[in-house]
Design a protein around this motif. Structure first.
Motif, PDB file in Angstrom:
ATOM      1  N   VAL A 266       0.848  -1.191   0.000  1.00  0.00           N
ATOM      2  CA  VAL A 266       0.000   0.000   0.000  1.00  0.00           C
ATOM      3  C   VAL A 266       0.883   1.240   0.000  1.00  0.00           C
ATOM      4  CG1 VAL A 266      -1.751   1.307   1.279  1.00  0.00           C
ATOM      5  CG2 VAL A 266      -1.819  -1.207   1.266  1.00  0.00           C
ATOM      6  N   VAL A 267       0.634   2.136  -0.933  1.00  0.00           N
ATOM      7  CA  VAL A 267       1.345   3.413  -0.981  1.00  0.00           C
ATOM      8  C   VAL A 267       0.306   4.510  -0.806  1.00  0.00           C
ATOM      9  CG1 VAL A 267       2.834   4.940  -2.312  1.00  0.00           C
ATOM     10  CG2 VAL A 267       3.113   2.457  -2.492  1.00  0.00           C
ATOM     11  N   ASP A 268       0.238   5.056   0.407  1.00  0.00           N
ATOM     12  CA  ASP A 268      -0.721   6.126   0.685  1.00  0.00           C
ATOM     13  C   ASP A 268      -0.104   7.465   0.288  1.00  0.00           C
ATOM     14  OD1 ASP A 268      -3.016   7.377   1.469  1.00  0.00           O
ATOM     15  OD2 ASP A 268      -3.001   6.637   3.528  1.00  0.00           O
ATOM     16  N   GLU A 269      -0.987   8.423  -0.005  1.00  0.00           N
ATOM     17  CA  GLU A 269      -0.542   9.743  -0.481  1.00  0.00           C
ATOM     18  C   GLU A 269       0.493   9.575  -1.605  1.00  0.00           C
ATOM     19  OE1 GLU A 269      -2.179  12.211   0.283  1.00  0.00           O
ATOM     20  OE2 GLU A 269      -3.180  11.592   2.118  1.00  0.00           O
ATOM     21  N   ALA A 270       0.135   8.766  -2.589  1.00  0.00           N
ATOM     22  CA  ALA A 270       1.084   8.397  -3.642  1.00  0.00           C
ATOM     23  C   ALA A 270       1.492   9.587  -4.506  1.00  0.00           C
ATOM     24  CB  ALA A 270       0.483   7.302  -4.522  1.00  0.00           C
ATOM     25  N   TRP A 271       0.741  10.675  -4.456  1.00  0.00           N
ATOM     26  CA  TRP A 271       1.111  11.847  -5.262  1.00  0.00           C
ATOM     27  C   TRP A 271       2.500  12.343  -4.902  1.00  0.00           C
ATOM     28  CZ3 TRP A 271       2.049  16.383  -2.593  1.00  0.00           C
ATOM     29  CH2 TRP A 271       1.558  16.461  -1.288  1.00  0.00           C
ATOM     30  N   LYS A 272       2.917  12.126  -3.639  1.00  0.00           N
ATOM     31  CA  LYS A 272       4.253  12.564  -3.237  1.00  0.00           C
ATOM     32  C   LYS A 272       5.329  11.759  -3.962  1.00  0.00           C
ATOM     33  CE  LYS A 272       2.782  14.122   1.344  1.00  0.00           C
ATOM     34  NZ  LYS A 272       2.990  14.043   2.818  1.00  0.00           N
ATOM     35  N   LEU A 273       5.068  10.479  -4.207  1.00  0.00           N
ATOM     36  CA  LEU A 273       6.040   9.650  -4.917  1.00  0.00           C
ATOM     37  C   LEU A 273       5.992   9.918  -6.414  1.00  0.00           C
ATOM     38  CD1 LEU A 273       5.853   8.173  -2.135  1.00  0.00           C
ATOM     39  CD2 LEU A 273       6.269   6.059  -3.387  1.00  0.00           C
ATOM     40  N   LEU A 274       4.798  10.188  -6.925  1.00  0.00           N
ATOM     41  CA  LEU A 274       4.673  10.401  -8.364  1.00  0.00           C
ATOM     42  C   LEU A 274       5.342  11.699  -8.808  1.00  0.00           C
ATOM     43  CD1 LEU A 274       1.012   9.168  -8.839  1.00  0.00           C
ATOM     44  CD2 LEU A 274       3.057   8.124  -9.803  1.00  0.00           C
ATOM     45  N   ARG A 275       5.637  12.587  -7.867  1.00  0.00           N
ATOM     46  CA  ARG A 275       6.349  13.819  -8.204  1.00  0.00           C
ATOM     47  C   ARG A 275       7.862  13.633  -8.179  1.00  0.00           C
ATOM     48  NH1 ARG A 275       2.807  18.434  -4.913  1.00  0.00           N
ATOM     49  NH2 ARG A 275       0.959  18.324  -6.267  1.00  0.00           N
TER      50      ARG A 275
END
Length: 394
Positions: A266-275
């Protein structure tokens, strides 16, 4: 039954009183199906088995406060009930209470006593893999991420020479039997670099991040993995977050092995990784490769733009056989409706959904449901930063 009348019925009649056929979802309910919630229109239970699909990945898109973390925690608990292992990347310390309640393991880089060692080797490597060679190549990526710069060819050569010396000094060679020895750390690597003419400057640039109390200083080895592991990144400084995230994701990838165990990452708040370029690449790689190792990637994010507007984000969606869409911000409703081919009624739902209400999408399956939890599950899923804003039915 105020009268207290008794009835004698046959087994078929008794079984019919348990509404777990999940008539709202095509196909039979498998042993690995979990309860998502109740259908918003029929009231019937919505059971879903991600492990029976073409891939085991999911993506959950909903605005802040829409109940996405609540639903994710519910599934984590129910996957654990079914014998799966769960690993969570938790940027905001939302899952620590849940992990502690079920006897899980919380790894919190940035807090006292927690150490990370990207040079560590597995004691039981997969057959046919050159794990030592992989570690040495990965170390270059780690150092470049730590320093936020590309190494020159001379620096890369010095780094590889320093790595070879560090592993030899630790008694580690290409013989996998030696990999049970304590591995060198980045601090050891810097010491060996400092002894080289071409490595001194590189060691000096690494020094500010490698003090005796740093994340990468020598320390106790990792604990034995638990069925639930949570990587709590909330205490990591912004300067170190890229390299810490890289090391954590690498650790997770190495734990996802083809050994017959179902694993949900599970990767929560994935927007941080996608940046982040390297982290986004990792998500894309895992999304495409997880099924081969009986693993599923669950990406949870509130920032729709970071998913829909990037090639890597679209790859993650394209490789997710299960999609949960909750309430969207007004400006995101149309892009989401186009991407997931929503009907007019479904578009209206994601524009106005209450907390905990979601659309389950998978091919021809489009089901609107509300998350359903027992009182104890409800209490656990409300803990963390989202306690006051996210929830469901209990």
């Amino acid at each position: 039954d105020g009268v207290g009348a008794a009835r004698t019925v046959d087994v078929d009649t008794a079984a019919a009183s348990f509404p777990f056929a999940s008539a709202d979802v095509p196909g039979s309910v498998t042993e690995d199906a979990v309860l998502c919630g109740v259908n918003l229109f029929s009231g019937g239970p919505v059971m879903w088995d991600r492990w029976s699909l073409a891939n085991h990945n999911s993506v959950t898109l909903a605005t802040s406060g829409a109940g996405k973390s609540y639903l994710t925690k519910l599934e984590c608990l129910r996957q654990l009930y079914g014998g799966a292992e769960v690993v969570i990347v938790d940027p905001e310390a939302e899952y620590t209470a849940l992990a502690e309640h079920v006897g899980g393991q919380v790894i919190a880089p940035g807090r006292a006593g927690t150490r990370l060692n990207p040079l560590a080797l597995p004691a039981d490597p997969e057959v046919g893999t050159n794990e030592l060679g992989r570690r040495r190549l990965f170390a270059t990526t780690v150092v470049e991420t730590l320093l936020a710069e590309r190494l020159t060819s001379a620096e890369t050569a010095a780094l590889q020479a320093g790595l070879a010396d560090a592993y030899i000094a630790a008694g580690i060679s290409d013989n996998a039997a030696t990999w049970r020895q304590p591995a060198p750390t980045l601090c050891d690597l810097a010491d060996h670099l400092a002894r080289q003419r071409d490595g001194q400057a590189l060691a000096d640039r690494m020094a500010p991040y490698l003090g005796p109390e740093s994340l990468f200083a020598p320390g106790p080895g990792p604990e034995a993995p638990a069925p639930l592991r949570v990587f709590d990144l909330s205490a990591v400084s912004p300067e170190l977050l890229p390299v810490v995230t890289l090391v954590v994701l690498d650790d997770i990838w190495r734990a996802v092995r083809a050994d017959g165990t179902r694993r949900l990452v599970v990767v929560d708040e994935a927007w941080k990784l996608l940046r982040s370029g390297r982290s986004a690449e990792w998500l894309s790689t895992l999304a495409k490769s997880a099924r081969k190792r009986l693993a599923g990637l669950a990406v949870v994010t509130q920032d729709v733009d970071d998913v829909l507007d990037s090639a890597l984000g679209r790859t993650v969606i394209g490789n997710a056989a299960t999609q949960y869409v909750g309430r969207q911000a007004p400006q995101a409703v149309e892009p989401v409706a186009r991407t997931f081919a929503l009907t007019g009624a479904e578009r209206e739902l994601v524009a106005t959904a209450a907390t905990g209400e979601m659309l389950l999408l998978s091919g021809a399956v489009h089901v609107a449901f509300a998350a359903l939890a027992s009182p104890e599950e409800h209490r656990l899923c409300l803990t963390g930063a989202s306690a006051l804003t996210e929830g469901g039915r209990s």
